[in-house]
Write a protein that holds these residues in place. Structure first.
Motif, PDB file in Angstrom:
ATOM      1  N   GLY A   1      -6.005  -7.352  -3.814  1.00 26.68           N
ATOM      2  CA  GLY A   1      -4.603  -7.396  -3.557  1.00 26.68           C
ATOM      3  C   GLY A   1      -3.875  -7.503  -4.870  1.00 26.68           C
ATOM      4  O   GLY A   1      -2.928  -6.982  -5.352  1.00 26.68           O
TER       5      GLY A   1
ATOM      6  N   ALA B   1      -4.092  -4.175  -7.093  1.00 31.71           N
ATOM      7  CA  ALA B   1      -3.204  -3.257  -6.803  1.00 31.71           C
ATOM      8  C   ALA B   1      -1.698  -3.419  -7.040  1.00 31.71           C
ATOM      9  O   ALA B   1      -0.909  -2.666  -7.549  1.00 31.71           O
TER      10      ALA B   1
ATOM     11  N   GLN C   1      -1.836  -7.309   1.700  1.00 34.29           N
ATOM     12  CA  GLN C   1      -1.180  -6.350   0.684  1.00 34.29           C
ATOM     13  C   GLN C   1      -1.090  -4.976   1.016  1.00 34.29           C
ATOM     14  O   GLN C   1       0.079  -4.469   0.795  1.00 34.29           O
ATOM     15  N   ARG C   2      -1.978  -4.416   1.602  1.00 27.09           N
ATOM     16  CA  ARG C   2      -1.894  -3.010   2.071  1.00 27.09           C
ATOM     17  C   ARG C   2      -1.008  -2.738   3.249  1.00 27.09           C
ATOM     18  O   ARG C   2      -0.476  -1.862   3.105  1.00 27.09           O
ATOM     19  N   ARG C   3      -1.024  -3.872   4.221  1.00 31.03           N
ATOM     20  CA  ARG C   3      -0.230  -3.554   5.262  1.00 31.03           C
ATOM     21  C   ARG C   3       1.234  -3.759   4.860  1.00 31.03           C
ATOM     22  O   ARG C   3       2.222  -2.980   5.267  1.00 31.03           O
TER      23      ARG C   3
ATOM     24  N   ARG D   1       1.993  -0.367   3.231  1.00 29.27           N
ATOM     25  CA  ARG D   1       2.228   0.670   4.155  1.00 29.27           C
ATOM     26  C   ARG D   1       3.717   0.460   4.840  1.00 29.27           C
ATOM     27  O   ARG D   1       4.485   1.531   5.180  1.00 29.27           O
TER      28      ARG D   1
END
Length: 239
Positions: A48, A51, A223-225, A228
């Motif tokens: 995370g 990114a 972090q990815r949620r 998005r």
């Protein structure tokens, strides 16, 4: 108690179904969100943070990772543990010193490199050196990468975990372990066991706790949620 003692105490005497839930902040702003929500401690995800800094997972230079962890620790009052991957090639004493400089109370340390498992005995010796350098100043979460490297036999994970606990690890993390094998791992591993939530439709922290997890982390999942959700907002703005 200092923050490390508080963090260590949070792992003790967890009843089934009530694991320690540690969200993974990737920057100071997300750390404040999680702390303000009432979580008693946090655990940074290396992927995370990668990114957020514009790197692929595993490609963050050590100085940038330690600087990012420092900013996160500085932003909140709760204890923060740091995922520092495989230690960036640092000698145990230097690794411990760098971690303590960030203000982190603990660390994740992997037992594989580039998708290949390390020799468990040599890795245990290295962990013992980390423990000796840290004393009781850091909570060491030893990652067991057998499942992530395609070794499905839970016994192999238990064998590695035993070596790492004997070397002084405070907790072990059989990353990517299927939820259905958690009871077997719990029965075979002495001390706290970390389980991960990687998908939105996976088992809840309470369900993982009921299967034997002492604590639950999320890797880069949160972090990815968030990314998005931000993409959805951006898409609406350009229409």
């Amino acid at each position: 108690m200092n923050k490390t003692e508080v963090f260590r105490a949070l792992h003790r005497h967890r009843p089934p179904g009530d694991p320690l839930v540690l969200p993974g902040p990737w920057d100071a702003a997300s750390a404040r969100v999680f702390a303000d929500a009432g979580f008693p401690a946090l655990a940074t995800p290396s992927a995370g943070i990668a990114a957020s800094l514009g790197y692929a997972d595993g490609q963050v230079p050590a100085d940038e990772m330690f600087a990012a962890v420092t900013r996160i620790v500085r932003a909140v009052e709760v204890p923060v543990s740091a995922d520092v991957e495989a230690g960036y090639g640092l000698a145990p004493k230097e690794l411990v010193e760098r971690l303590l400089e960030t203000g982190a109370v603990g660390c994740n340390l992997e037992d594989s490199a580039h998708g290949v498992l390390k020799d468990p005995h040599r890795h245990a010796e290295w962990l013992a050196e980390v423990r000796a350098a840290a004393g009781d100043r850091l909570f060491v979460n030893a990652r067991v990468d057998t499942f992530a490297c395609g070794v499905a036999d839970p016994g192999r994970a238990v064998e590695r975990a035993a070596l790492y606990v004997a070397a002084g690890a405070d907790c072990v993390y059989p990353i990517m372990a299927p939820p259905e094998v958690l009871p077997l791992l719990r029965a075979g591993i002495e001390g706290p066991v970390n389980a991960g939530v990687f998908t939105e439709d996976g088992p809840s922290p309470a369900e993982l706790g009921a299967r034997g997890a002492t604590r639950v982390t999320f890797g880069p999942g949160l972090q990815r949620r968030a990314a998005r959700a931000l993409r959805e907002i951006a898409d609406r703005l350009v229409r």
